[in-house]
Design an enzyme around this catalytic site. Structure first.
Site, short mmCIF file in Angstrom:
data_model
loop_
_atom_site.label_atom_id
_atom_site.label_comp_id
_atom_site.label_asym_id
_atom_site.label_seq_id
_atom_site.Cartn_x
_atom_site.Cartn_y
_atom_site.Cartn_z
N HIS A 47 6.52 -20.53 -82.88
CA HIS A 47 6.85 -20.61 -84.29
C HIS A 47 7.10 -22.06 -84.65
CE1 HIS A 47 10.97 -21.05 -82.99
NE2 HIS A 47 10.97 -19.86 -82.43
P1 TYD Z 1 14.02 -16.38 -80.94
O1 TYD Z 1 13.93 -17.27 -82.12
O2 TYD Z 1 13.08 -15.20 -80.84
O3 TYD Z 1 13.90 -17.22 -79.60
P2 TYD Z 1 12.76 -18.27 -79.20
O4 TYD Z 1 13.45 -19.58 -79.18
O5 TYD Z 1 12.25 -17.85 -77.88
O6 TYD Z 1 11.72 -18.24 -80.27
O7 TYD Z 1 15.52 -15.86 -80.86
C1 TYD Z 1 15.91 -14.79 -80.00
C2 TYD Z 1 17.02 -14.01 -80.69
O8 TYD Z 1 18.18 -14.82 -80.88
C3 TYD Z 1 16.62 -13.51 -82.05
O9 TYD Z 1 17.17 -12.20 -82.19
C4 TYD Z 1 17.30 -14.45 -83.02
C5 TYD Z 1 18.53 -14.88 -82.26
N1 TYD Z 1 18.96 -16.26 -82.55
C6 TYD Z 1 20.15 -16.46 -83.23
O10 TYD Z 1 20.86 -15.52 -83.61
N2 TYD Z 1 20.56 -17.74 -83.46
C7 TYD Z 1 19.83 -18.80 -83.04
O11 TYD Z 1 20.25 -19.97 -83.27
C8 TYD Z 1 18.59 -18.58 -82.36
C9 TYD Z 1 17.74 -19.74 -81.90
C10 TYD Z 1 18.21 -17.30 -82.13
#
Ligand code: TYD
Length: 129
Positions: A47
């Protein structure tokens, strides 16, 4: 160059790495999270963000991060606790090839806001061109 080498303040008791806002990274740090317990063949990320800037450090183990500005993709290997990777806003990022022991520390310029995510690659291309 997006990779930034942080100085290691080491002595015979061990090593210490400092990251200071305005000195080592050029944004205000509003949020810190870390990723661990990953699996080797399971990528993460995929993303971009409208405004959030990030600084990523594999403080343990290693992983690869592919950054894509819509024109060019560059893959970086993070495998030292004093090497950080800057990911600007409107850059598509994918983290992959995590070692089992990888702990990926991420410093972010904004609070968590799902509205700041661009999860669709075509929409990312539209927003970044
Ligand atoms: P996600 O954005 O899918 O992780 P990646 O970095 O692998 O793309 O985030 C995983 C989960 O954590 C999702 O349910 C959203 C949550 N999250 C938060 O609540 N706060 C945050 O700062 C981040 C980065 C993720």
């Amino acid at each position: 160059m997006s990779l930034i080498e942080l100085s290691v303040r080491g002595d015979d008791r061990g090593s210490l790495v400092v990251i200071e806002q305005d000195i080592d990274i050029a944004f205000d740090i509003k949020r810190i999270f870390h990723i661990y317990g990953t699996r080797p063949n399971v990528p993460r990320g995929k993303h971009s963000h409208f405004i959030t800037k990030q600084f990523l450090i594999a403080v343990n183990g290693s992983c690869k991060v592919t950054l894509d500005d819509g024109f060019e993709k560059i893959t970086y290997e993070l495998n030292q606790p004093n090497i950080g990777l800057f990911q600007d806003a409107l850059i598509w990022g994918e983290m992959h090839d995590f070692s089992e022991d990888c702990v990926l520390l991420v410093l972010a310029s904004e609070h968590y806001d799902e509205n700041d995510y661009i999860r669709d690659y075509e929409k990312f291309l539209e927003a970044s061109q």
